[in-house]
Design a protein around this motif. Structure first.
Motif, PDB file in Angstrom:
ATOM      1  N   ASP A  11       0.822  -1.205   0.000  1.00  0.00           N
ATOM      2  CA  ASP A  11       0.000   0.000   0.000  1.00  0.00           C
ATOM      3  C   ASP A  11       0.861   1.263   0.000  1.00  0.00           C
ATOM      4  N   LEU A  12       2.098   1.158   0.487  1.00  0.00           N
ATOM      5  CA  LEU A  12       3.011   2.294   0.463  1.00  0.00           C
ATOM      6  C   LEU A  12       4.432   1.763   0.480  1.00  0.00           C
ATOM      7  N   ARG A  13       5.316   2.380  -0.323  1.00  0.00           N
ATOM      8  CA  ARG A  13       6.717   1.982  -0.370  1.00  0.00           C
ATOM      9  C   ARG A  13       7.579   3.022   0.322  1.00  0.00           C
ATOM     10  N   ALA A  14       8.439   2.585   1.228  1.00  0.00           N
ATOM     11  CA  ALA A  14       9.373   3.474   1.915  1.00  0.00           C
ATOM     12  C   ALA A  14      10.783   3.175   1.418  1.00  0.00           C
ATOM     13  N   PRO A  15      11.637   4.188   1.296  1.00  0.00           N
ATOM     14  CA  PRO A  15      12.985   3.950   0.768  1.00  0.00           C
ATOM     15  C   PRO A  15      13.871   3.139   1.700  1.00  0.00           C
ATOM     16  N   THR A  16      13.602   3.173   3.006  1.00  0.00           N
ATOM     17  CA  THR A  16      14.405   2.439   3.990  1.00  0.00           C
ATOM     18  C   THR A  16      13.492   1.934   5.096  1.00  0.00           C
ATOM     19  N   PRO A  17      13.944   0.979   5.916  1.00  0.00           N
ATOM     20  CA  PRO A  17      13.142   0.535   7.066  1.00  0.00           C
ATOM     21  C   PRO A  17      12.824   1.673   8.031  1.00  0.00           C
ATOM     22  N   THR A  18      13.798   2.547   8.286  1.00  0.00           N
ATOM     23  CA  THR A  18      13.546   3.680   9.178  1.00  0.00           C
ATOM     24  C   THR A  18      12.449   4.579   8.619  1.00  0.00           C
ATOM     25  N   ALA A  19      12.502   4.837   7.318  1.00  0.00           N
ATOM     26  CA  ALA A  19      11.468   5.664   6.694  1.00  0.00           C
ATOM     27  C   ALA A  19      10.099   5.003   6.793  1.00  0.00           C
ATOM     28  N   ALA A  20      10.057   3.662   6.700  1.00  0.00           N
ATOM     29  CA  ALA A  20       8.781   2.952   6.837  1.00  0.00           C
ATOM     30  C   ALA A  20       8.177   3.187   8.217  1.00  0.00           C
ATOM     31  N   ALA A  21       9.039   3.133   9.253  1.00  0.00           N
ATOM     32  CA  ALA A  21       8.551   3.380  10.610  1.00  0.00           C
ATOM     33  C   ALA A  21       8.032   4.803  10.760  1.00  0.00           C
ATOM     34  N   GLU A  22       8.695   5.746  10.113  1.00  0.00           N
ATOM     35  CA  GLU A  22       8.273   7.144  10.218  1.00  0.00           C
ATOM     36  C   GLU A  22       6.978   7.408   9.462  1.00  0.00           C
ATOM     37  N   LEU A  23       6.733   6.652   8.386  1.00  0.00           N
ATOM     38  CA  LEU A  23       5.523   6.870   7.596  1.00  0.00           C
ATOM     39  C   LEU A  23       4.276   6.324   8.276  1.00  0.00           C
ATOM     40  N   VAL A  24       4.438   5.278   9.085  1.00  0.00           N
ATOM     41  CA  VAL A  24       3.265   4.578   9.597  1.00  0.00           C
ATOM     42  C   VAL A  24       2.648   5.280  10.805  1.00  0.00           C
ATOM     43  N   CYS A  25       3.348   6.210  11.426  1.00  0.00           N
ATOM     44  CA  CYS A  25       2.782   6.867  12.596  1.00  0.00           C
ATOM     45  C   CYS A  25       3.260   8.314  12.671  1.00  0.00           C
ATOM     46  N   ARG A  26       2.388   9.156  13.139  1.00  0.00           N
ATOM     47  CA  ARG A  26       2.736  10.562  13.305  1.00  0.00           C
ATOM     48  C   ARG A  26       3.509  10.758  14.599  1.00  0.00           C
ATOM     49  N   PRO A  27       4.398  11.764  14.643  1.00  0.00           N
ATOM     50  CA  PRO A  27       5.136  12.021  15.884  1.00  0.00           C
ATOM     51  C   PRO A  27       4.185  12.364  17.027  1.00  0.00           C
ATOM     52  N   ARG A  28       4.553  11.916  18.209  1.00  0.00           N
ATOM     53  CA  ARG A  28       3.710  12.156  19.379  1.00  0.00           C
ATOM     54  C   ARG A  28       3.526  13.650  19.630  1.00  0.00           C
ATOM     55  N   GLN A  29       4.605  14.419  19.496  1.00  0.00           N
ATOM     56  CA  GLN A  29       4.514  15.854  19.754  1.00  0.00           C
ATOM     57  C   GLN A  29       3.584  16.538  18.750  1.00  0.00           C
ATOM     58  N   GLU A  30       3.592  16.046  17.496  1.00  0.00           N
ATOM     59  CA  GLU A  30       2.707  16.615  16.482  1.00  0.00           C
ATOM     60  C   GLU A  30       1.250  16.365  16.838  1.00  0.00           C
ATOM     61  N   ILE A  31       0.959  15.162  17.357  1.00  0.00           N
ATOM     62  CA  ILE A  31      -0.411  14.839  17.777  1.00  0.00           C
ATOM     63  C   ILE A  31      -0.812  15.717  18.960  1.00  0.00           C
ATOM     64  N   ILE A  32       0.127  15.885  19.920  1.00  0.00           N
ATOM     65  CA  ILE A  32      -0.162  16.728  21.084  1.00  0.00           C
ATOM     66  C   ILE A  32      -0.451  18.156  20.641  1.00  0.00           C
ATOM     67  N   ASN A  33       0.352  18.654  19.676  1.00  0.00           N
ATOM     68  CA  ASN A  33       0.127  20.011  19.183  1.00  0.00           C
ATOM     69  C   ASN A  33      -1.253  20.136  18.526  1.00  0.00           C
ATOM     70  N   ASP A  34      -1.653  19.105  17.777  1.00  0.00           N
ATOM     71  CA  ASP A  34      -2.988  19.131  17.153  1.00  0.00           C
ATOM     72  C   ASP A  34      -4.083  19.167  18.219  1.00  0.00           C
ATOM     73  N   ILE A  35      -3.897  18.356  19.276  1.00  0.00           N
ATOM     74  CA  ILE A  35      -4.906  18.317  20.343  1.00  0.00           C
ATOM     75  C   ILE A  35      -5.001  19.667  21.033  1.00  0.00           C
ATOM     76  N   VAL A  36      -3.832  20.283  21.301  1.00  0.00           N
ATOM     77  CA  VAL A  36      -3.842  21.603  21.933  1.00  0.00           C
ATOM     78  C   VAL A  36      -4.552  22.618  21.030  1.00  0.00           C
ATOM     79  N   GLY A  37      -4.260  22.558  19.726  1.00  0.00           N
ATOM     80  CA  GLY A  37      -4.919  23.473  18.800  1.00  0.00           C
ATOM     81  C   GLY A  37      -6.428  23.273  18.761  1.00  0.00           C
TER      82      GLY A  37
END
Length: 435
Positions: free
Chosen positions: A242-268
């Motif tokens: 369903d999605l191709r990542a260039p590296t394993p690390t990139a795959a991990a980054e694509l599958v979930c949003r950063p926690r701080q980004e989610i917290i910022n969205d909730i605060v907003g």
């Protein structure tokens, strides 16, 4: 007569024009990697050898550096090195020996899957907006697993991780990967799957080109992110995932949003909700003020109704007096008419007496009807009169501004109040509840 240089130039042109670009396979020997970036080596087999050169601009396009003893396939032009009169291969590209057949198989598999629509973007599943649990299909000893775990721990520590261990290289790797994928589908415990391993040659990554594995990935009900090899590596799994990542690390980054980004969205969102609630409270407060201004106190309502009743009684009394005066005028006129009718005085008097009697009866009926109407109106007035409620022992409580108070919970200790009873008002203050 030709010089040696002229001869070599003619031979060089003959070679370049007469021999097209071709593939040659053999074993590397005498490999030299010059400081200029050019590669010099000899390509040989059991019966012959030929010198070869690959210039820096071409070597930079490869993802590996060959060594003496490696078997390779080269795509090259045949040229002549004029200073020595030696012919050589000027290499445009090279690959490990045997990759030509593998690459042809790769293209054939991809073509079949594409024809069946398994590579279409329309059939790919979207990744979850907020993944709570992520599955990782890889080898327990793979560096890719360490990279994925590190990235997820750093980026989204709130996400749980489930590992489905499998071999990622070797003869049975494709079968094991399919088994791990089937297990993940059956358990259905993760929001997304990461299919990862580190880089390698085409042979190393070949298990991810397995057609049966590709079909299983395409049929997955769980979104799959493929992170196989390095950025320049492509496998069939990359195309059907369903999605191709260039590296394993990139795959991990694509599958979930950063926690701080989610917290910022909730605060907003919280700030937006707070502002919206404030606007609603202000609007309702304005409406309450307008409605409060339209309310009339019970005392004012009673005074208004009393004025209306008095006005109605006066109109009724005036109407009765006018009617009686009209009747009396008619009687007077009749009396005058009777006095002029001499021959029938007795008869006229008798008629007058009868008329007077009827007039008296009509006046009595009119008075009785009017009295009953007045009594009904008075009874209705007393029914809606708030003072009648006060007569049964109830009271009306006002605050300092004259507003009626209904809820004791909002009263403050020591607050001055006015209590209106049936026969007057009394000033009081709120004392705390000692019960």
């Amino acid at each position: 007569m030709l010089s040696v240089g002229q001869l070599n130039r003619r031979v060089g042109r003959l070679l370049e024009e007469g021999v097209p670009m071709l593939w040659v396979t053999g074993e590397i020997s005498n490999f030299v990697r010059a400081s200029s970036g050019h590669w010099y080596f000899t390509l040989k087999d059991e019966r012959a050898a030929v010198r070869a050169v690959m210039f820096r601009g071409k070597t930079a396009m490869l993802d590996f550096v060959p060594a003496s003893g490696d078997r390779i396939d080269v795509r090259a032009r045949v040229t002549l090195y004029e200073p020595r009169g030696d012919y050589q291969l000027q290499v445009e590209s090279l690959r490990r020996a045997g990759q030509g057949n593998l690459y042809e198989q790769f293209l054939a598999i991809r073509a079949r899957l594409q024809q069946e629509g398994l590579l279409d973007a329309s059939r790919k599943l979207p990744l979850p907006a907020f993944a709570h649990r992520v599955g990782v299909i890889t080898s327990l000893g793979a560096a890719a697993l360490h990279d994925v775990l590190s990235a997820l721990t750093r980026r989204a520590p709130h996400v749980s991780i489930v590992i489905y261990p499998t071999a990622v290289q070797g003869r049975d790797a494709a079968t094991e990967i399919m088994s791990a994928l089937a297990q993940a589908q059956m358990r259905n415990e993760v929001d997304a799957l990461l299919l990862v391993r580190g880089g390698g040659s085409m042979e190393d990554l070949w298990s991810f080109n397995d057609e049966s594995l590709a079909r299983l990935i395409a049929a997955s009900r769980i979104p799959i992110v493929s992170g196989v090899g390095h950025e320049t590596d492509f496998t069939i799994a990359d195309f059907v995932a369903d999605l191709r990542a260039p590296t394993p690390t990139a795959a991990a980054e694509l599958v979930c949003r950063p926690r701080q980004e989610i917290i910022n969205d909730i605060v907003g969102l919280t700030d937006r909700l707070s502002r919206h609630q404030q606007r609603m409270l202000e609007n309702y407060s304005l409406r309450l003020d307008r409605l409060t201004g339209r309310l009339v106190s019970p005392a004012q309502k009673i005074r208004s109704d009393r004025v209306r009743v008095i006005h109605a009684l006066r109109q009724l009394d005036s109407s009765m007096n006018t009617e009686l005066a009209h009747k009396k005028n008619r009687v007077a006129l009749l009396n005058q008419s009777l006095e002029h009718a001499a021959p029938q005085v007795a008869h006229a008097r008798s008629r007058i007496a009868a008329v007077l009697a009827r007039l008296d009866r009509a006046a009595d009926r009119f008075m009785n009807q009017t009295q009953r109407r007045f009594e009904r109106a008075h009874t209705q007035f007393e029914t809606i009169n708030p003072r009648a409620v006060l007569g049964r022992g109830y009271a009306i409580v006002y605050d300092e501004t004259g507003r009626v108070q209904r809820d004791p919970a909002i009263l403050q200790e020591g607050q001055a109040l006015t209590v209106e009873l049936e026969k007057g008002t009394q000033q009081v203050r709120v004392i705390p509840n000692r019960s």
